[in-house]
Design an enzyme around this catalytic site. Structure first.
Site, PDB file in Angstrom:
ATOM      1  N   ASP A   1       0.870  -1.098   0.346  1.00  0.00           N
ATOM      2  CA  ASP A   1      -0.320  -0.290   0.271  1.00  0.00           C
ATOM      3  C   ASP A   1       0.688   1.190  -0.513  1.00  0.00           C
ATOM      4  O   ASP A   1       2.206   1.231   0.459  1.00  0.00           O
ATOM      5  CB  ASP A   1      -1.093  -0.065   1.288  1.00  0.00           C
ATOM      6  CG  ASP A   1      -1.932   1.183   1.497  1.00  0.00           C
ATOM      7  OD1 ASP A   1      -2.351   1.493   0.276  1.00  0.00           O
ATOM      8  OD2 ASP A   1      -2.326   1.278   2.197  1.00  0.00           O
ATOM      9  N   HIS A   2       0.169   2.171  -0.056  1.00  0.00           N
ATOM     10  CA  HIS A   2       1.152   3.879  -0.357  1.00  0.00           C
ATOM     11  C   HIS A   2       0.882   4.604   0.940  1.00  0.00           C
ATOM     12  O   HIS A   2      -0.324   4.715   1.106  1.00  0.00           O
ATOM     13  CB  HIS A   2       0.606   3.948  -1.154  1.00  0.00           C
ATOM     14  CG  HIS A   2       1.297   3.727  -2.964  1.00  0.00           C
ATOM     15  ND1 HIS A   2       0.285   4.215  -4.448  1.00  0.00           N
ATOM     16  CD2 HIS A   2       2.398   3.155  -3.629  1.00  0.00           C
ATOM     17  CE1 HIS A   2       0.972   3.548  -5.209  1.00  0.00           C
ATOM     18  NE2 HIS A   2       2.074   3.117  -4.720  1.00  0.00           N
TER      19      HIS A   2
ATOM     20  N   PHE B   1      -5.294   4.585   0.157  1.00  0.00           N
ATOM     21  CA  PHE B   1      -6.268   3.772  -0.243  1.00  0.00           C
ATOM     22  C   PHE B   1      -5.677   2.770  -1.097  1.00  0.00           C
ATOM     23  O   PHE B   1      -6.243   3.072  -2.221  1.00  0.00           O
ATOM     24  CB  PHE B   1      -7.555   4.677  -0.574  1.00  0.00           C
ATOM     25  CG  PHE B   1      -7.473   5.804   0.830  1.00  0.00           C
ATOM     26  CD1 PHE B   1      -7.595   4.686   1.930  1.00  0.00           C
ATOM     27  CD2 PHE B   1      -8.504   6.189   0.404  1.00  0.00           C
ATOM     28  CE1 PHE B   1      -7.915   6.117   2.859  1.00  0.00           C
ATOM     29  CE2 PHE B   1      -8.464   7.807   1.357  1.00  0.00           C
ATOM     30  CZ  PHE B   1      -8.323   7.615   2.324  1.00  0.00           C
ATOM     31  N   HIS B   2      -4.672   2.334  -2.066  1.00  0.00           N
ATOM     32  CA  HIS B   2      -4.307   1.804  -3.013  1.00  0.00           C
ATOM     33  C   HIS B   2      -3.837   0.024  -2.156  1.00  0.00           C
ATOM     34  O   HIS B   2      -2.748  -0.076  -2.858  1.00  0.00           O
ATOM     35  CB  HIS B   2      -2.968   2.564  -3.790  1.00  0.00           C
ATOM     36  CG  HIS B   2      -3.374   3.624  -3.925  1.00  0.00           C
ATOM     37  ND1 HIS B   2      -2.227   4.774  -4.212  1.00  0.00           N
ATOM     38  CD2 HIS B   2      -4.014   4.684  -4.392  1.00  0.00           C
ATOM     39  CE1 HIS B   2      -2.486   5.703  -4.477  1.00  0.00           C
ATOM     40  NE2 HIS B   2      -4.122   5.604  -4.753  1.00  0.00           N
ATOM     41  N   PRO B   3      -4.413  -0.610  -1.532  1.00  0.00           N
ATOM     42  CA  PRO B   3      -4.029  -1.873  -1.433  1.00  0.00           C
ATOM     43  C   PRO B   3      -3.864  -2.593  -2.293  1.00  0.00           C
ATOM     44  O   PRO B   3      -4.771  -2.772  -3.682  1.00  0.00           O
ATOM     45  CB  PRO B   3      -4.882  -2.243   0.240  1.00  0.00           C
ATOM     46  CG  PRO B   3      -5.725  -1.917  -1.102  1.00  0.00           C
ATOM     47  CD  PRO B   3      -5.596   0.058  -1.264  1.00  0.00           C
TER      48      PRO B   3
END
Length: 559
Positions: free
Chosen positions: A319-320, A494-496
């Site tokens: 994630d980011h 919010f980038h899983p």
């Protein structure tokens, strides 16, 4: 909208689990053949909630049970024991109905890396570009639009027009963001007119998935235009409990359907050809594990019979993590002060009502920048999301003082986490442990990125606003201090991805093959952000759409 058809029990050709970014596109493409019967399942409701469609409405969708799964992470050691809210869309359109609307592909090297890791050249940048363009509708190619010039002279080679996925420029500008962009240039970051050429280095305004000031979700783009197709059934409020399997002719288990709960009724539906999981990097591994596909020790510990052992299911979570530096300023308009009273809010509402512009039309982040934390790097490894506002976290009130936020994230984290079921019940949220800042490299990048933020803010272009670092605080200078403070103020962007990653046949932790078929199981694919072996160097929504476009072609050709 396509018909409900919930009373039918005849097998479908394809069952798609999850009507989010990938699922909506796949439903569109697969139902294009009228001989195929397609069922699209969504655990959430229809996308009728008004705040879904107004761009600033993400503030009211995140943390709202009408549109969000309401996940939380485990207590994160790298974040000094904090738990983070972990939004995932739970409505038609999925995360595209609640996200930041930023259109971003990443870097060419991301996809070339996927091709090298999987041994499948179809994942190279050159071979992914046609899949990006296939559904793209870029405003710069509209009739009457200003023709691309200079570095954009080959714009039509890189972008598409006439597809379903609308891309537009943002409908507002802020002086403080203009000055931040100039400060970034003074600090050595070049200007960028297009972040989506394969090299996103530079500073500029993000392009967004909107149409005329409204959010443009995948539900609007890919489902609404085909509402008359009788061979596509869309069921909402339908939560999958587990997949069903039979013994295949080759001895492998074959997924031939699933069990779901809808309106309090347990229903079994069957698939003649394939079940396709599009439930996202959290939902898809959870469904696989609940169904007996995953790490055997985890399954048996939760009382689940092992159908097929795949130790990589739920592992490799990436994630980011954005570090949200906040600066108080003087003499500039920000959303904090503009929306700080009833009169200001009324003006904002009226502007949107009359012109579909102004703060209600804005994405969470307007200005972006891609640069290097270390000048010796061959590629940008940092992304900035710069906002003319500040708050403790999305979904919480704006601060009472004028400020801007310069969020910076490490595009290529080396930390790896996991998604693991806690029980054998589909209604129990899984344990989500991103394991942020768990490597020395990630901690070093965090400290260096905060120093770079300070270097940009210290440039002459911002001097007239007298910026004062409110978070993390200028008193903190050492690597150890900055890493600890990053843990205090950082949040997910919010980038899983990565929890069902694709890989070669000899990769013991690969969950799907390069065509996204689940290894060792027939009739089952995963098509969502979970299949990425490594996270893209930018926002992940549009790469997920590209993945679905490419896979739709494979499925249509029986590959």
């Amino acid at each position: 909208m396509p018909r409900d058809g919930s009373g039918e029990r005849e097998p479908f050709d394809f069952i798609i689990v999850g009507a989010g970014t990938a699922g909506c596109l796949l439903a569109n493409r697969l139902s294009g053949n009228p001989a195929r019967r397609v069922l699209l399942l969504e655990a959430g409701p229809r996308d009728t909630y008004p705040w879904i469609h107004i761009p600033v409405g993400y503030l009211y969708c995140i943390g709202n049970p009408r549109t969000d799964w309401l996940y939380q992470t485990e207590a994160e050691p790298g974040l000094n024991g904090r738990r983070l809210r972990y939004p995932r869309g739970k409505t038609l359109g999925g995360c595209s109905s609640i996200n930041g609307m930023i259109y971003m592909r990443g870097q060419a090297r991301d996809y070339d890396g996927w091709a090298a890791e999987t041994g499948e050249d179809a994942w190279s940048w050159a071979n992914c570009l046609p899949d990006f363009k296939a559904h793209e509708d870029h405003y710069r190619l509209d009739d009457g639009a200003d023709p691309p010039t200079g570095d954009n002279s080959r714009f039509s080679d890189l972008h598409g027009h006439g597809g379903e996925w609308r891309i537009e420029k943002q409908r507002l500008k802020w002086d403080i963001l203009e000055s931040f962009a100039e400060a970034a240039v003074q600090a050595g970051v070049p200007r960028s007119a297009d972040f989506n050429t394969g090299d996103n280095e530079g500073v500029g305004y993000f392009e967004v998935n909107q149409r005329s000031g409204w959010r443009w979700s995948t539900s609007k783009a890919f489902l609404r235009p085909i509402r008359e197709r009788t061979n596509l059934n869309v069921w909402t409020q339908a939560q999958v409990e587990r997949l069903l399997f039979v013994s295949g002719e080759d001895g492998r288990p074959r997924c031939n359907g699933l069990r779901l709960l809808r309106d309090g009724e347990a229903i079994e539906v069957m698939a003649r050809r394939e079940v396709i999981l599009c439930a996202g990097a959290i939902g898809s591994p959870q469904i696989l594990q609940l169904s007996g596909v995953g790490p055997a020790p985890l399954l048996t510990a939760n009382g689940i019979d092992v159908v097929h052992e795949l130790p990589g299911v739920g592992e490799n979570l990436q994630d980011h993590l954005q570090i949200r530096a906040v600066f108080k300023i003087d003499g500039a308009r920000t959303l904090n002060t503009l929306a700080g009273n009833v009169v200001g809010k009324a003006r904002i509402g009226l502007e949107y009502l009359l012109r579909r512009s102004g703060p209600m039309s804005m994405a969470p982040s307007q200005l972006g920048a891609f640069t290097r934390s270390d000048p010796g790097l061959s590629h940008p490894n940092l992304e900035y999301h710069v906002q003319p506002l500040s708050l403790e976290a999305f979904g919480e009130p704006l601060h009472a003082f004028p400020a801007f936020t310069a969020s910076v994230c490490n595009l290529n984290p080396t930390s790896r986490g996991s998604v693991r079921i806690r029980s054998n019940q589909a209604g129990d949220a899984p344990a989500i442990a991103p394991n942020y800042l768990s490597t020395e490299e990630d901690r070093k990048v965090a400290a260096d990125s905060l120093r770079q933020v300070r270097a940009i803010v210290g440039q002459p272009a911002l001097a007239r606003y007298r910026p004062v670092e409110w978070k993390p605080g200028a008193a903190f200078q050492s690597d150890e201090e900055l890493t600890r403070l990053a843990g205090d103020i950082a949040s997910t962007i919010f980038h899983p991805v990565g929890t069902t990653r694709m890989g070669r046949a000899d990769d013991a932790l690969a969950v799907v093959d390069p065509h996204l078929r689940v290894r060792g199981v027939a009739g089952l694919r995963v098509v969502d952000a979970g299949v990425m072996p490594a996270i893209t160097s930018g926002n992940t929504n549009s790469p997920t759409l590209m993945i679905a476009e490419k896979t739709a072609g494979w499925i249509a050709r029986g590959e």
